[in-house]
Design a protein around this motif. Sequence first.
Motif, mmCIF file in Angstrom:
data_model
loop_
_atom_site.group_PDB
_atom_site.id
_atom_site.type_symbol
_atom_site.label_atom_id
_atom_site.label_comp_id
_atom_site.label_asym_id
_atom_site.label_seq_id
_atom_site.Cartn_x
_atom_site.Cartn_y
_atom_site.Cartn_z
ATOM 1 N N GLY A 8 0.808 -1.197 0.000
ATOM 2 C CA GLY A 8 0.000 0.000 0.000
ATOM 3 C C GLY A 8 0.849 1.257 0.000
ATOM 4 N N TYR A 9 2.155 1.118 0.112
ATOM 5 C CA TYR A 9 3.075 2.255 0.122
ATOM 6 C C TYR A 9 3.170 2.839 -1.281
ATOM 7 N N ARG A 10 3.148 4.133 -1.373
ATOM 8 C CA ARG A 10 3.278 4.784 -2.681
ATOM 9 C C ARG A 10 4.631 5.466 -2.776
ATOM 10 N N ALA A 11 5.354 5.143 -3.836
ATOM 11 C CA ALA A 11 6.654 5.759 -4.072
ATOM 12 C C ALA A 11 6.543 6.632 -5.311
ATOM 13 N N ALA A 12 6.862 7.891 -5.186
ATOM 14 C CA ALA A 12 6.786 8.792 -6.327
ATOM 15 C C ALA A 12 7.993 9.708 -6.320
ATOM 16 N N GLY A 13 8.837 9.587 -7.327
ATOM 17 C CA GLY A 13 9.973 10.477 -7.470
ATOM 18 C C GLY A 13 10.924 10.447 -6.283
ATOM 19 N N ARG A 14 11.147 9.311 -5.683
ATOM 20 C CA ARG A 14 12.024 9.215 -4.521
ATOM 21 C C ARG A 14 13.460 9.421 -4.981
ATOM 22 N N GLY A 15 14.173 10.221 -4.240
ATOM 23 C CA GLY A 15 15.541 10.526 -4.601
ATOM 24 C C GLY A 15 16.538 9.588 -3.937
ATOM 25 N N LEU A 16 17.760 9.696 -4.371
ATOM 26 C CA LEU A 16 18.844 8.861 -3.854
ATOM 27 C C LEU A 16 19.056 9.098 -2.368
ATOM 28 N N GLU A 17 18.962 10.333 -1.926
ATOM 29 C CA GLU A 17 19.166 10.633 -0.504
ATOM 30 C C GLU A 17 18.113 9.946 0.360
ATOM 31 N N GLU A 18 16.883 9.937 -0.109
ATOM 32 C CA GLU A 18 15.831 9.274 0.658
ATOM 33 C C GLU A 18 16.060 7.761 0.690
ATOM 34 N N LEU A 19 16.492 7.220 -0.420
ATOM 35 C CA LEU A 19 16.796 5.795 -0.486
ATOM 36 C C LEU A 19 17.936 5.435 0.461
ATOM 37 N N ARG A 20 18.980 6.265 0.473
ATOM 38 C CA ARG A 20 20.104 6.018 1.386
ATOM 39 C C ARG A 20 19.647 6.085 2.836
ATOM 40 N N GLY A 21 18.764 7.000 3.142
ATOM 41 C CA GLY A 21 18.225 7.104 4.497
ATOM 42 C C GLY A 21 17.429 5.865 4.884
ATOM 43 N N ASP A 22 16.629 5.365 3.943
ATOM 44 C CA ASP A 22 15.870 4.140 4.198
ATOM 45 C C ASP A 22 16.816 2.977 4.472
ATOM 46 N N CYS A 23 17.867 2.870 3.681
ATOM 47 C CA CYS A 23 18.838 1.785 3.859
ATOM 48 C C CYS A 23 19.541 1.901 5.213
ATOM 49 N N ALA A 24 19.891 3.108 5.603
ATOM 50 C CA ALA A 24 20.566 3.313 6.883
ATOM 51 C C ALA A 24 19.661 2.922 8.039
ATOM 52 N N ARG A 25 18.363 3.193 7.914
ATOM 53 C CA ARG A 25 17.425 2.812 8.977
ATOM 54 C C ARG A 25 17.221 1.310 9.032
ATOM 55 N N MET A 26 17.308 0.628 7.903
ATOM 56 C CA MET A 26 17.082 -0.815 7.869
ATOM 57 C C MET A 26 18.337 -1.617 8.200
ATOM 58 N N ALA A 27 19.508 -1.044 8.055
ATOM 59 C CA ALA A 27 20.756 -1.778 8.252
ATOM 60 C C ALA A 27 20.832 -2.494 9.595
ATOM 61 N N PRO A 28 20.413 -1.892 10.716
ATOM 62 C CA PRO A 28 20.495 -2.615 11.992
ATOM 63 C C PRO A 28 19.642 -3.880 12.028
ATOM 64 N N HIS A 29 18.633 -3.987 11.191
ATOM 65 C CA HIS A 29 17.783 -5.172 11.168
ATOM 66 C C HIS A 29 18.493 -6.367 10.531
ATOM 67 N N TRP A 30 19.574 -6.126 9.799
ATOM 68 C CA TRP A 30 20.246 -7.178 9.051
ATOM 69 C C TRP A 30 21.645 -7.466 9.576
#
Length: 67
Positions: A8-30
């Motif tokens: 149900g998440y909508r992604a529209a025009g997401r930039g590289l900085e936002e993607l990097r932020g998402d990855c940084a937040r998820m890194a501790p889970h892995w």
Amino acid sequence: METKLNSGYRAAGRGLEELRGDCARMAPHWVVPATSAPAPVPPSLIHGVTIPPASVRLIADMSDYGD
């Protein structure tokens, strides 16, 4: 362009900085637990391995980089 994902998440025009932020937040889970590397097996214990002649020729004919 807008993409609707299964969650149900909508992604529209997401930039590289936002993607990097998402990855940084998820890194501790892995986090991968630290384990020691297995000891190498001495060649004297490796037996019964056969390589078909066609495979040997294929690898011998390849260059070191690429193919």
